[in-house]
Structure formats: structure tokens, C-alpha cells
Write an enzyme that holds these catalytic residues in place. Structure first.
Site, short mmCIF file in Angstrom:
data_model
loop_
_atom_site.label_atom_id
_atom_site.label_comp_id
_atom_site.label_asym_id
_atom_site.label_seq_id
_atom_site.Cartn_x
_atom_site.Cartn_y
_atom_site.Cartn_z
N PRO A 117 0.77 -1.25 0.00
CA PRO A 117 0.00 0.00 0.00
C PRO A 117 0.80 1.30 0.00
CG PRO A 117 0.02 -0.93 2.19
CD PRO A 117 0.75 -1.91 1.30
N CYS A 118 1.45 1.57 -1.12
CA CYS A 118 2.19 2.82 -1.24
C CYS A 118 1.25 4.03 -1.21
CB CYS A 118 3.03 2.82 -2.52
SG CYS A 118 2.07 2.64 -4.03
N HIS A 119 -0.03 3.80 -1.44
CA HIS A 119 -1.00 4.91 -1.38
C HIS A 119 -1.14 5.48 0.03
CE1 HIS A 119 -3.40 1.28 -0.51
NE2 HIS A 119 -4.10 2.07 0.28
#
Length: 170
Positions: free
Chosen positions: A134-136
Site C-alpha cells: 500500500p504505497c497509497h
């Protein structure tokens, strides 16, 4: 690596395409119908030689995510190959709890490299299995969204979806 399977499923954020290896590990994914765009997210020397349409094992986790059970995607195995720094960064991204965010500065510190803010941003930019890693959940230091390979509308939607039912953001 030789074989991989790819499939596109419908989500509230648009078509979501997932590339998995023959062991069911997600190699790359994103909100597009473009097979070429997804395959290109895998570094050339680790790219599968044969990609065929088929059934992906991660579909239930994606469906669960969009049904409000956001933690299931963290149980899906992924495979990313990079430098020690990148691999450590991708592992660290999976440790950020749903409903929480970090700034790039905080993320760099969590990677053990507080001075490496640009490297932390690069770890996010080169993250191939979006959603599953989850780089978001990483934002600019001023709290703004920053960038996202799949567009800021998708990033905003993911963060809003994950924040439902949480009491505090990091």
C-alpha cells in the site's frame, strides 16, 4: 520466471488488473485494463516470458477490500525484486495499518534511512503490486496526496475506503 497469469476485474475505482506468477504471488497490479502497462511495472529481467489470461488467486481479497474488509489484501503474497533498500521499503509499506498514513519523511525513518526521503519516494513510485503493497498510504509532508501511478482520484478513494471505522490517522 517463465509463466504468469493476468486478469482484470471490475472495482468501484475502475478496472483493476493483476499479474500473478505460477505460485499465486502478485507481481504487479493497478487500475487499468492495459496488460502491457501492468507487465511493464515488473523490471525487465524479472518479467515473465509467458503471460496468459486466466483466473487470479487474489480476486477474493480484492473483492473483500472493496466490501470493507481492507486487511485481506495484506495476506496476499507478493513478489518484488530490487535492491536491499527497495525490498526493505516494500516490506515496510505492508506494515502501515489500514486507516493510517505516513509522510515520505516518516516512511524514510521507518526504513532506517531518515535522510533518504527521495529514496523513500522512489520505493513508492516503483511499487508494482499496488493495493497489495500500500504505497497509497504515504503522503507529502504537508499532508497532501502527492503522486500515485494510478491517479490521485484512486489514491483518495483508497484512503477514504480504508479510513472508514478507524479512529485515528498516524
Amino acid at each position: 520466471m517463465t509463466d504468469a497469469v493476468i486478469a482484470t476485474i471490475d472495482t468501484p475505482d475502475g478496472p483493476f488488473t493483476v499479474l500473478e506468477d505460477d505460485q499465486g504471488r502478485v507481481l504487479a497490479s493497478g487500475w487499468t485494463e492495459s496488460v502491457d502497462r501492468i507487465v511493464a511495472r515488473v523490471t525487465a529481467r524479472h518479467r515473465p516470458t509467458v503471460v496468459r489470461a486466466g483466473t487470479i488467486t487474489s480476486v477474493d481479497a480484492v473483492d473483500a477490500f472493496y466490501a470493507g474488509e481492507v486487511d485481506h489484501v495484506m495476506q496476499v503474497p507478493v513478489r518484488q525484486v530490487g535492491t536491499e533498500l527497495f525490498e526493505a521499503g516494500w516490506r515496510e509499506l505492508r506494515q502501515i495499518p489500514a486507516g493510517s498514513t505516513l509522510t515520505y519523511t516518516e516512511f524514510a525513518a521507518r526504513m532506517g534511512r531518515p535522510e533518504a526521503v527521495r529514496a523513500a519516494a522512489s520505493v513508492c513510485a516503483r511499487n508494482a503490486p499496488a493495493l497489495f503493497v500500500p504505497c497509497h498510504r504515504v503522503l507529502r509532508s504537508d499532508g497532501s496526496l502527492g503522486g500515485f501511478a494510478w491517479g490521485l482520484d484512486v489514491k483518495r478513494s483508497l484512503l477514504e475506503r480504508e479510513s472508514v471505522g478507524t479512529t485515528a490517522l498516524v
